[in-house]
Motif scaffolding. Structure first.
Motif, short mmCIF file in Angstrom:
data_model
loop_
_atom_site.label_atom_id
_atom_site.label_comp_id
_atom_site.label_asym_id
_atom_site.label_seq_id
_atom_site.Cartn_x
_atom_site.Cartn_y
_atom_site.Cartn_z
N VAL A 1 0.85 -1.18 0.00
CA VAL A 1 0.00 0.00 0.00
C VAL A 1 0.89 1.24 0.00
O VAL A 1 2.02 1.20 0.51
N GLN A 2 0.39 2.30 -0.57
CA GLN A 2 1.15 3.56 -0.57
C GLN A 2 1.02 4.26 0.77
O GLN A 2 0.02 4.08 1.50
N ALA A 3 2.00 5.07 1.08
CA ALA A 3 1.94 5.86 2.31
C ALA A 3 0.66 6.69 2.32
O ALA A 3 0.27 7.27 1.30
N GLY B 1 -2.22 5.36 2.92
CA GLY B 1 -3.30 4.43 2.65
C GLY B 1 -3.72 3.64 3.88
O GLY B 1 -3.23 3.86 4.99
N PRO C 1 5.79 4.46 5.80
CA PRO C 1 6.80 3.45 5.41
C PRO C 1 7.36 2.69 6.62
O PRO C 1 7.66 1.50 6.51
N THR D 1 6.05 -0.77 7.72
CA THR D 1 6.40 -1.97 6.97
C THR D 1 6.94 -3.04 7.90
O THR D 1 7.89 -2.80 8.65
N VAL E 1 4.63 -0.74 3.05
CA VAL E 1 4.14 0.61 2.78
C VAL E 1 5.19 1.34 1.97
O VAL E 1 6.32 1.56 2.44
N SER E 2 4.82 1.74 0.76
CA SER E 2 5.77 2.44 -0.10
C SER E 2 5.65 3.94 0.07
O SER E 2 4.56 4.47 0.33
N SER E 3 6.76 4.63 -0.11
CA SER E 3 6.76 6.09 0.06
C SER E 3 6.43 6.81 -1.23
O SER E 3 6.37 6.21 -2.29
#
Length: 123
Positions: free
Chosen positions: A12-14, A16, A88, A91, A121-123
Motif C-alpha cells: 500500500v502507498q503511504a 493508505g 513506510p 512496513t 508501505v511504499s513512500s
C-alpha cells in the motif's frame, strides 16, 4: 489450544489503509485476550495493539495510537487491525497472538501465535 491465521496484508502507498484479520479456531475464542505484534526487517518483534476478551479494553503502542484500531467479532472468531494513515515505517510482518485468560483484562504476554502477514508501505 487455539490456532491463528492472519490475512489482509499487502502493498500500500503511504497514507493508505489496510485491515488485517486474524481468524481463530480451536478453543472458545471469547476466553482469549488477543494482540497484534510486528517485526520489521532486521528488527525484533514489537507490540502493536491488544484487546481484552470482551473487547471493552484496548491498548496501543505510541507509534500507532490514533492511526490503528483493534477490534474483535466473537461471532466470527476474528480479531481485526484497522490501519490508517500508513507510513513506510509501518512496513513489517504482522503477527496475531492469543492468551487464555480468566479475567477480562489486557495481556501483553501470549501463548499462541499466527504465522504472520506481510505489510509493505511504499513512500
Amino acid at each position: 489450544q487455539v490456532q491463528l491465521v492472519e490475512s489482509g496484508g499487502g502493498l500500500v502507498q503511504a497514507g493508505g489503509s489496510l485491515r488485517l484479520s486474524c481468524a481463530a479456531s480451536g478453543r472458545t475464542f471469547s476466553n482469549y485476550a488477543m494482540g497484534w505484534f510486528r517485526q520489521a526487517p532486521g528488527k525484533g518483534r514489537d507490540f502493536v495493539a491488544a484487546i481484552s476478551w470482551s473487547g471493552a479494553s484496548t491498548h496501543y503502542a505510541d507509534s500507532v495510537k490514533g492511526r490503528f484500531t483493534i477490534s474483535r467479532d466473537h461471532a466470527k472468531n476474528t480479531v481485526y487491525l484497522q490501519m490508517n494513515s500508513l507510513k513506510p515505517e509501518d512496513t513489517a510482518i504482522y503477527y496475531c497472538a492469543a492468551k487464555l485468560v480468566v479475567v477480562d483484562t489486557i495481556r501483553l504476554d501470549y501463548d499462541y501465535w499466527g504465522q504472520g502477514t506481510r505489510v509493505t508501505v511504499s513512500s
